[in-house]
Design an enzyme around this catalytic site. Structure first.
Site, PDB file in Angstrom:
ATOM      1  N   GLU A  78       0.728  -1.237   0.014  1.00 58.15           N
ATOM      2  CA  GLU A  78      -0.095   0.107  -0.093  1.00 58.15           C
ATOM      3  C   GLU A  78       0.673   1.346   0.071  1.00 58.15           C
ATOM      4  OE1 GLU A  78      -0.736  -2.581   1.801  1.00 58.15           O
ATOM      5  OE2 GLU A  78      -2.684  -3.068   1.587  1.00 58.15           O
ATOM      6  N   HIS A 147     -10.132  -4.737  11.556  1.00 60.95           N
ATOM      7  CA  HIS A 147     -10.550  -5.020  10.197  1.00 60.95           C
ATOM      8  C   HIS A 147     -12.059  -4.237  10.335  1.00 60.95           C
ATOM      9  CE1 HIS A 147      -7.555  -7.979   9.499  1.00 60.95           C
ATOM     10  NE2 HIS A 147      -7.894  -7.729   7.973  1.00 60.95           N
TER      11      HIS A 147
END
Length: 341
Positions: A78, A147
């Site tokens: 990322e 998450h």
């Protein structure tokens, strides 16, 4: 207008000649498809954007329609890929980077904070970074602390970044187009629980002004500023309180930075009370900033302390039962409102 309404039940939607009904997810895809068609410099990158699932249906079929060079899957890198996106933006392209979970954003902080946000200022305004980063807030299915975070408040503290959080299908289409056309780095946060929400959305492209909030419901007794998914819980709370003759004015800011301060202050001047409901932890967050702004600019109109509705200041639990207790809902908003009346 019909498309500014928040519909809690799809049965509320009726056929109105000239108005289409589509989901929030389809509204995102419609905006992306139009921009891919309209602007050859616009492209999409992110993990899973070409998968059959297509980021909860928001990019499904776009890779097949426009090719993998414009709708491209990326490796799990990322930070490096954010640097690639920034470089492309500086070179004249218009990238849209998709993070299927907000939890992945911390890996890109150096690129976003130290480069994308500052480039315009460090070059004396000669080079801008037309980069949009879409990121999804999670919740449910025991996703736990890594998450299901909501980190939008972090990015409101960074000079040079705009932070948008649309709650309705109409707004997500119009604000996404506005974000891409803005020409500067924009953080665009979507809540996964509202992807199936239906609303009236014009077929033609349009823009919703960045920095302009909206009154979702008029009231006289108290102002509630609700962010993203909390708009829906606040609407439920408004309906239940109205049955008790408590009329809430509900404001959806749509953009956290720039914030429509005038709209919020004008409402507080009328009602004298404020509750801010956010989909995040409280400390140093968007709700804290809104409360501080009202205390600074509309203090003399307040009849009671400002209250916030947030997650507890701890990581999200994995247990379903604990999750149920962790997330605030309409009942929490009602309880907080009644504490102020």
């Amino acid at each position: 207008m019909p498309w500014t309404k928040v519909h809690l039940d799809n049965k509320e939607l009726q056929h109105i000649p000239g108005l289409r009904t589509i989901t929030y997810a389809d509204a995102v895809k419609e905006a992306l498809r139009w921009m891919l068609s309209e602007d050859p410099s616009f492209f999409i990158m992110g993990e899973g954007v070409d998968d059959p699932g297509g980021v909860f249906g928001t990019t499904t079929g776009l890779a097949q329609e426009f090719g993998c060079e414009r709708v491209m899957d990326i490796p799990i890198a990322e930070n490096a890929m954010t640097g690639v996106a920034i470089g492309a933006a500086i070179a004249g392209m218009k990238p849209l980077f998709v993070h299927i979970r907000t939890d992945f954003l911390p890996m890109c902080m150096d690129q976003i904070i130290n480069h994308a946000a500052k480039w315009y200022y460090m070059t004396g305004g000669s080079v801008n970074v037309p980069l949009v980063i879409r990121s999804l807030i999670g919740r449910g299915w025991g996703s736990a602390g890594q998450h299901s975070q909501a980190l939008h408040g972090l990015f409101t503290q960074i000079p040079g970044l705009k932070v948008l959080m649309p709650a309705t299908p109409y707004d997500v289409k119009g604000l996404l187009i506005s974000a891409v056309k803005d020409g500067n780095p924009v953080m665009f946060f979507e809540h996964r629980w509202i992807y199936d929400s239906l609303g009236y959305v014009p077929e033609h492209p349009y823009e919703v002004p960045i920095g302009q909030g909206i009154v979702r419901r008029k009231g006289t007794d108290i102002t509630v500023v609700a962010i993203s998914h909390m708009v829906y819980d606040a609407m439920r709370a408004c309906g239940m309180l109205s049955a008790e003759n408590i009329e809430v004015e509900l404001i959806d800011p749509r953009c956290l930075k720039p914030l429509d301060e005038e709209l919020i202050c004008e409402s507080v001047k009328k009602t004298g009370r404020l509750v801010v409901a956010d989909v995040s932890c409280p400390y140093g967050g968007a709700g804290a900033e809104i409360a501080a702004m009202v205390a600074d600019k509309a203090f003399k109109y307040l009849k009671a302390p400002i209250k916030r509705v947030n997650f507890p200041d701890v990581p999200t639990p994995a247990s379903g039962l604990l999750e149920e207790a962790y997330y605030p809902d309409a009942a929490d908003i009602i309880k907080t409102i009644k504490e102020l009346l």
